[in-house]
Scaffold this motif. Structure first.
Motif, PDB file in Angstrom:
ATOM      1  N   ASP A   8       7.292 -12.611  10.155  1.00  0.00           N
ATOM      2  CA  ASP A   8       7.022 -11.372   9.460  1.00  0.00           C
ATOM      3  C   ASP A   8       6.682 -12.006   7.932  1.00  0.00           C
ATOM      4  O   ASP A   8       5.363 -11.677   7.376  1.00  0.00           O
ATOM      5  CB  ASP A   8       7.861 -10.453   9.456  1.00  0.00           C
ATOM      6  CG  ASP A   8       8.033  -9.583  10.854  1.00  0.00           C
ATOM      7  OD1 ASP A   8       7.038  -9.928  11.588  1.00  0.00           O
ATOM      8  OD2 ASP A   8       9.039  -8.692  10.941  1.00  0.00           O
ATOM      9  N   ASP A   9       7.454 -12.849   7.378  1.00  0.00           N
ATOM     10  CA  ASP A   9       7.243 -13.237   5.929  1.00  0.00           C
ATOM     11  C   ASP A   9       6.078 -14.183   5.980  1.00  0.00           C
ATOM     12  O   ASP A   9       5.174 -14.036   5.215  1.00  0.00           O
ATOM     13  CB  ASP A   9       8.430 -14.202   5.453  1.00  0.00           C
ATOM     14  CG  ASP A   9       9.448 -13.068   5.134  1.00  0.00           C
ATOM     15  OD1 ASP A   9       9.243 -12.034   4.913  1.00  0.00           O
ATOM     16  OD2 ASP A   9      10.578 -13.840   4.867  1.00  0.00           O
ATOM     17  N   MET A  10       5.905 -14.965   7.109  1.00  0.00           N
ATOM     18  CA  MET A  10       4.664 -16.100   7.190  1.00  0.00           C
ATOM     19  C   MET A  10       3.552 -15.521   7.203  1.00  0.00           C
ATOM     20  O   MET A  10       2.548 -15.466   6.605  1.00  0.00           O
ATOM     21  CB  MET A  10       4.986 -17.101   8.274  1.00  0.00           C
ATOM     22  CG  MET A  10       5.913 -17.998   8.022  1.00  0.00           C
ATOM     23  SD  MET A  10       5.876 -19.428   9.125  1.00  0.00           S
ATOM     24  CE  MET A  10       6.650 -18.532  10.481  1.00  0.00           C
ATOM     25  N   VAL A  11       3.371 -14.270   8.051  1.00  0.00           N
ATOM     26  CA  VAL A  11       2.178 -13.408   8.121  1.00  0.00           C
ATOM     27  C   VAL A  11       1.717 -12.807   6.877  1.00  0.00           C
ATOM     28  O   VAL A  11       0.550 -12.779   6.397  1.00  0.00           O
ATOM     29  CB  VAL A  11       2.345 -12.515   9.427  1.00  0.00           C
ATOM     30  CG1 VAL A  11       1.381 -11.293   9.305  1.00  0.00           C
ATOM     31  CG2 VAL A  11       2.335 -13.191  10.714  1.00  0.00           C
ATOM     32  N   TYR A  12       2.866 -12.297   6.410  1.00  0.00           N
ATOM     33  CA  TYR A  12       2.578 -11.531   5.296  1.00  0.00           C
ATOM     34  C   TYR A  12       1.937 -12.493   4.022  1.00  0.00           C
ATOM     35  O   TYR A  12       0.968 -12.026   3.432  1.00  0.00           O
ATOM     36  CB  TYR A  12       3.847 -10.998   4.554  1.00  0.00           C
ATOM     37  CG  TYR A  12       3.769 -10.486   3.104  1.00  0.00           C
ATOM     38  CD1 TYR A  12       3.043  -9.030   2.782  1.00  0.00           C
ATOM     39  CD2 TYR A  12       4.052 -11.202   1.893  1.00  0.00           C
ATOM     40  CE1 TYR A  12       2.757  -8.686   1.284  1.00  0.00           C
ATOM     41  CE2 TYR A  12       3.981 -10.676   0.680  1.00  0.00           C
ATOM     42  CZ  TYR A  12       3.155  -9.688   0.424  1.00  0.00           C
ATOM     43  OH  TYR A  12       3.030  -8.992  -0.799  1.00  0.00           O
ATOM     44  N   PHE A  13       2.565 -13.490   3.834  1.00  0.00           N
ATOM     45  CA  PHE A  13       1.972 -14.484   2.879  1.00  0.00           C
ATOM     46  C   PHE A  13       0.625 -15.016   3.236  1.00  0.00           C
ATOM     47  O   PHE A  13      -0.148 -15.264   2.351  1.00  0.00           O
ATOM     48  CB  PHE A  13       3.097 -15.700   2.565  1.00  0.00           C
ATOM     49  CG  PHE A  13       4.212 -15.229   1.727  1.00  0.00           C
ATOM     50  CD1 PHE A  13       4.053 -14.748   0.365  1.00  0.00           C
ATOM     51  CD2 PHE A  13       5.516 -15.222   2.430  1.00  0.00           C
ATOM     52  CE1 PHE A  13       4.947 -14.301  -0.142  1.00  0.00           C
ATOM     53  CE2 PHE A  13       6.659 -14.792   1.614  1.00  0.00           C
ATOM     54  CZ  PHE A  13       6.716 -14.226   0.398  1.00  0.00           C
ATOM     55  N   TYR A  14       0.620 -15.400   4.574  1.00  0.00           N
ATOM     56  CA  TYR A  14      -0.875 -15.604   4.923  1.00  0.00           C
ATOM     57  C   TYR A  14      -1.762 -14.563   4.716  1.00  0.00           C
ATOM     58  O   TYR A  14      -3.008 -14.868   4.109  1.00  0.00           O
ATOM     59  CB  TYR A  14      -0.713 -16.044   6.329  1.00  0.00           C
ATOM     60  CG  TYR A  14      -2.288 -16.305   6.926  1.00  0.00           C
ATOM     61  CD1 TYR A  14      -2.994 -17.617   6.708  1.00  0.00           C
ATOM     62  CD2 TYR A  14      -3.087 -15.149   7.407  1.00  0.00           C
ATOM     63  CE1 TYR A  14      -4.137 -17.718   7.014  1.00  0.00           C
ATOM     64  CE2 TYR A  14      -4.225 -15.414   7.856  1.00  0.00           C
ATOM     65  CZ  TYR A  14      -4.916 -16.535   7.588  1.00  0.00           C
ATOM     66  OH  TYR A  14      -6.403 -16.857   7.967  1.00  0.00           O
ATOM     67  N   GLU A  15      -1.688 -13.582   4.930  1.00  0.00           N
ATOM     68  CA  GLU A  15      -2.571 -12.357   4.431  1.00  0.00           C
ATOM     69  C   GLU A  15      -2.813 -12.183   2.943  1.00  0.00           C
ATOM     70  O   GLU A  15      -4.037 -12.149   2.719  1.00  0.00           O
ATOM     71  CB  GLU A  15      -2.072 -10.894   5.101  1.00  0.00           C
ATOM     72  CG  GLU A  15      -2.368 -11.027   6.675  1.00  0.00           C
ATOM     73  CD  GLU A  15      -1.509  -9.644   7.392  1.00  0.00           C
ATOM     74  OE1 GLU A  15      -0.673  -9.036   6.432  1.00  0.00           O
ATOM     75  OE2 GLU A  15      -1.470  -9.605   8.582  1.00  0.00           O
TER      76      GLU A  15
END
Length: 81
Positions: A8-15
Motif C-alpha cells: 500500500d505504501d509503495m502504491v501511494y508513493f508511486y502515485e
C-alpha cells in the motif's frame, strides 16, 4: 519483511511521484539549487519547479511555502521573446 507489508505504501508513493514528476520525465533538469540548509529547488526545461524541504520545520523561501519533510510545485515564468 514481505513486500505485501509495504504494498500500500509503495502504491501511494508511486502515485504521488508520478503525479509530481510524470510530466518532466522527458525534460532535462536545467537548475538544482540549494536554497537553505535543507531546502532545494529543481527546475526543469518546461519551467516546472519542485521545491523540497528535508527539515522538520515548515519554511518559506523566496516567498514559497514548503512544508516540513515535503514539497511544493511551482512553474517558472517563461519570458517571451
Amino acid at each position: 519483511t514481505g513486500y505485501s507489508d509495504w504494498l500500500d505504501d509503495m502504491v501511494y508513493f508511486y502515485e504521488v511521484t508520478n503525479a509530481v514528476l510524470g510530466d518532466v520525465a522527458d525534460q532535462p533538469m536545467v537548475e538544482h539549487d540549494r536554497l537553505d540548509h535543507d531546502v532545494y529547488r529543481t527546475t526543469y526545461a518546461n519551467g516546472k519547479q519542485v521545491w523540497v524541504n528535508y527539515s522538520n520545520q515548515d519554511v518559506t523561501v523566496e516567498g514559497i511555502e514548503v512544508p516540513r519533510m515535503g514539497f511544493t510545485v511551482t512553474y517558472e515564468r517563461q519570458s517571451e521573446v
